[in-house]
Design a protein around this motif. Sequence first.
Motif, PDB file in Angstrom:
ATOM      1  N   ALA A   1     -36.524 -95.779 -33.393  1.00  0.00           N
ATOM      2  CA  ALA A   1     -35.959 -95.872 -32.043  1.00  0.00           C
ATOM      3  C   ALA A   1     -36.980 -96.387 -31.038  1.00  0.00           C
TER       4      ALA A   1
ATOM      5  N   MET B   1     -28.863 -94.055 -29.869  1.00  0.00           N
ATOM      6  CA  MET B   1     -29.242 -92.845 -30.585  1.00  0.00           C
ATOM      7  C   MET B   1     -28.340 -91.682 -30.210  1.00  0.00           C
TER       8      MET B   1
ATOM      9  N   PHE C   1     -28.532 -87.839 -30.400  1.00  0.00           N
ATOM     10  CA  PHE C   1     -29.580 -86.847 -30.600  1.00  0.00           C
ATOM     11  C   PHE C   1     -29.035 -85.562 -31.186  1.00  0.00           C
TER      12      PHE C   1
ATOM     13  N   ARG D   1     -21.494 -92.533 -25.692  1.00  0.00           N
ATOM     14  CA  ARG D   1     -22.618 -93.097 -24.967  1.00  0.00           C
ATOM     15  C   ARG D   1     -23.402 -94.047 -25.863  1.00  0.00           C
TER      16      ARG D   1
ATOM     17  N   ALA E   1     -34.944 -83.731 -23.886  1.00  0.00           N
ATOM     18  CA  ALA E   1     -34.056 -84.621 -24.641  1.00  0.00           C
ATOM     19  C   ALA E   1     -33.312 -85.648 -23.788  1.00  0.00           C
TER      20      ALA E   1
ATOM     21  N   VAL F   1     -34.108 -94.441 -24.520  1.00  0.00           N
ATOM     22  CA  VAL F   1     -33.412 -95.246 -25.536  1.00  0.00           C
ATOM     23  C   VAL F   1     -32.283 -96.043 -24.899  1.00  0.00           C
ATOM     24  N   ASP F   2     -31.623 -95.443 -23.919  1.00  0.00           N
ATOM     25  CA  ASP F   2     -30.539 -96.150 -23.250  1.00  0.00           C
ATOM     26  C   ASP F   2     -31.042 -97.288 -22.397  1.00  0.00           C
TER      27      ASP F   2
END
Lengths: 370, 451, 294
Positions: free
Chosen positions: A51, A80, A82, A147, C186, C193-194
Amino acid sequence: MASVELRNVWKIYKGDVEAVKNVSWKCEDREFFSILGPSGCGKSSSLRMIAGLEEITKGEIIFNDRVVNHLRPKERNVAMVFENWALYPNLSVYENIAFPLRARNMPKNIIDEKVKAAARFLDLEGILHKNAQRLSGGEMQRVSIGRAIVREPDVLIMDEPISHLDASLRARMREELKTQVSRLGVTTLYITHDQVESMAMADRIAVMNQGEIQQIGTPLEIYHHPYTEFVAGFIGEPPANFVDVEVFVEKEKHFIKCSAFSFELNKFWSKQFDSKRENRIRMGVRPEDIGISFEATENCCGLLVDFVEIQGDRTIITLKVGDQLFLSEVLGDIRPETGQTIYVKFNQDNIHFFSLEDGKNLFFDAEMKS
Amino acid sequence: MNKFLKVLSIMVLFTMIFTACAPKTKAEVVEEPTVAEEADTNAATTEKPLAGQEITFLTIQPHTVASQNLAQWFEEETGCKVTVDVVPYDNVVEKAVLDVTSGVGYYDVIDFWYPGLGTLVENGVLKNLDEWYAQNEAELELDDLIVTFKDVFTTIDGHKYAFPFDGDMHLLYYNTEIFEKYGQTFPTTWDEYYDTCKAITEAGAADGVYGCAIMGAKSPLILIGTYLNRLGSYGGAFFDADGNPTINSPEAVAALEALVAQAEYALPTASAVAFDEALGGWFTGKAAMVEFWTDLPGMTDDPESSSIVGKWGVGPLPMGSGEKAKVVASVNAGFGIGVSAVAPHPNAAMEFLKFVARPDIAARYNTVVGGIDPVRYSTLEDPAYIEFAGEDIVNAIKTAHANAITWPTSAKWFELQEPLTDNLSLALIGEKTPQQALDDTQATWLQILGK
Amino acid sequence: MKNKLEQISPRIMAIPAWVFLIFFSIVPLIYVVSSSLTNSTLAQPFKDFIWFNNYKQAILDENFGRSLLNTFLFAFVVTSLETLLGFLLAYAVRGIRGLSTLLRSIALLPMFTPPVAVSMIWKLIYDPNSGLMNHYLMQWGITKGLIAFLGDSKLAFPSIMFADIWQWTPFCFILCYAALQALPKAPFEAAEVDGASGWTVFKRLTLPLVLPQVIVVFLFKLLISLKVFDLVYMLTFGGPGNITQVASFYIYRVAFKQFNTGYAAALSFLMLLIITIIATLVIKGREFFMRRSE
């Protein structure tokens, strides 16, 4: 869409902790590829390197023949999901899904289109306005996927996304997840410690332990032809049985012997042991490959019953094998008594022999050929 | 609703209890042996009369050294130990009142700022000394007390509560070197003072030299003192003969206007200058003039603190202008000494009082460095003192006493000080005009007094 | 089956706490309220019962009104600046691993120094003739002549505020730092990542998540600033004029310079009410914000 490949990748943390050791594998485009292993085996570290959340100590990570080591997460176009889903707690479902699009400064109307499409896809339309903190576990998981997919990523990475749902929900979620992901047709990397999940969902599985790859193969390959003792023991429920045995030859017949039993090997195995001299080895056999009978038959072994677990449709009988216990699984409702001696025959099509030094399946190639 | 009523009734109950009881707790008086029978002691015992006893002496910070000297001498003579407790001069009256009214009663002897006399008496802090005065008249040589202080520092409504201790007065000092450099002479009127100040500052500010240091910090003792130096000399006064406030009379306004004008050329900034800052400017030769007390020469000629040794002169405060103008010497600061009405060791305390009041002791403490100014005529004639202080000073003091004006000592004065200090401060920084400031003060004073 | 002793021993254990609460909170409160309804002086408490005359006087008292305004101005300005600065500092160092204990202790030194010592230090710094402030300002060519900070009608209040900011920003810093550290990690990785930029993450994620705690920090410091006394007493004594006279200082003067304790009690109680109202408003504001972001 993209393929993901790891080539000789290492991850060494401060203090010389080797989390990932020389790992190489390739997940093809559109494949559902699972990385399976116990806690601390290096699967999360591998994932985070893919990632872009962790530095790659050595080796290369390649998307579609392009080395991505130096690219930031944003630039890799991975999405990703999570563990614990990591939703944005202060935002609504709509805003959570829209977030990656807003981050790319897409025009408002396009964002609205895509978000609504994703919501429709995941059946989230009814709760778009709800705040992320007020969702149920299943809803959160779907939002998290929403998302991830809303920006049509090249690679979808999932890090134990259902591991802390309760058992019944987990079973249902497995199904849903697989359905949704297949519909999308996106390359998916799925990390888990639960072998049931991997076996049920993946096209191929990479089994890891202590930073190293144990075996890569399809679920059936791994199940029936484990490359190492670890794989044999990790996959399958109830777990496989292991015992140290000796091979000896008597009058050109090969026998397997241990303190509790001995039996003659069939032609296939005899031939194998002919070509490869081994003396002391470790034998592995799955519970369902242990045949039970109340009467002695040819080439069987008598073992004492230690415990009987009745499960309705099948029975799990615990047998004493020297100082060890073997589990055998038999269909139907068989009721031996504790202390009774019953007669056991191992299905030699499905037994395996592992080296005592490195745990490797001694006859892996032969098994694969046959 | 129930809960609310409960709370309310508890509060009312407590209020009534408090009001009814209103205790004025007296600290326990520790009985200790009286000093009798020691005067004509046989030589058999050399034991000191108050041996083994202790008293506490509340005094102000500027009197630290002097108080410690007195404590030491008293112990040498009587064996009684004196614990000296030092507080800022601004707080001593407050502290004494608190000590008594809170019921603690820790202090025996109190060195207090004389305008607080009325407040102290009203709050029952000081012991009545009428009898003591009568008994010790001869020994104390009461006629020797300088008339300026004799009653003002001691008497309220005809009764005696204290003895004069430190007779502070203001004189005008000037730096002879700076005056010479900028060709100035000693000003005799406030107008001349203004001109001198302005001239020096305009010429010397670039080098950090200013015509004068004016103490305008927002403390009654400092700011009202500075103002009084001018008020009196313009012929103004706080009250008239009948006790009515006259703080906004034309003379008072003129005096304040003069002060505000002068402050413009004073060591920056007047409104933040108190003792330490003024002395700082004086000792380093940054201020050419300063209104200060009679102990300044001693400190100025001490090379350890001053860099202008021997380069100074002194004279009386300037005169105002106008038909009522006159030469004055304001008794700014000034301290009396009394015994606490709830002193834990009353007998030893009275002995200490007598000790300090004795002419021979006065002679001693006036002639050592300690910042105590004379309260007796005999001190001014004492060769030892003349040598210690310098002839100029002694003459200046004598002249000053002919024109002395003192502060009010009534019980209300402490309350009246506050609005006056506030308004003077506001005028000094230009937030109010002098007329406005004093009109407002007058109005507030009438209100306070009318109560 | 608890015996008698087991039943009442919890109550007995609580007695010290009750005693403390009663003696240090409840009795003084009742005393002050009672005193405020009477005509009291330091020497003669509870002379006469005069009902609400003290309060009437307080409302008409120009000095009190002015002092309240000064107090509010001071409190809101310094608290806002300190919270902002503290937060920015905390945000700047939030990523540094092992912000060592030593560094944190140094950052907190101003808070550990006794308030009177802090005031004295600043008094010396602001001294026109020998203070550091003038020394460096002139050395760096920022000013020409000596400035008397505490005596200047325009600079006195800002000077006190500056000293307060020096003293209390570490307080806000350490609390904001803790709040930032407590945020879940988190969602921020997800944001990375977004592909969100630093500013987007701050605006849409960090700030909304941490704002409730920052408001609490603001409130704490506000309550402290509304009671400021030490700095004013040591630096300016309320001057020049009445410019820096804050409410607590005015009450001190009424009680100990004018010896009017009854009136001072009334003023104190009024201050208590005002501070309670302000605190309630801030808390309600925070609740409103939190509800709105759900």
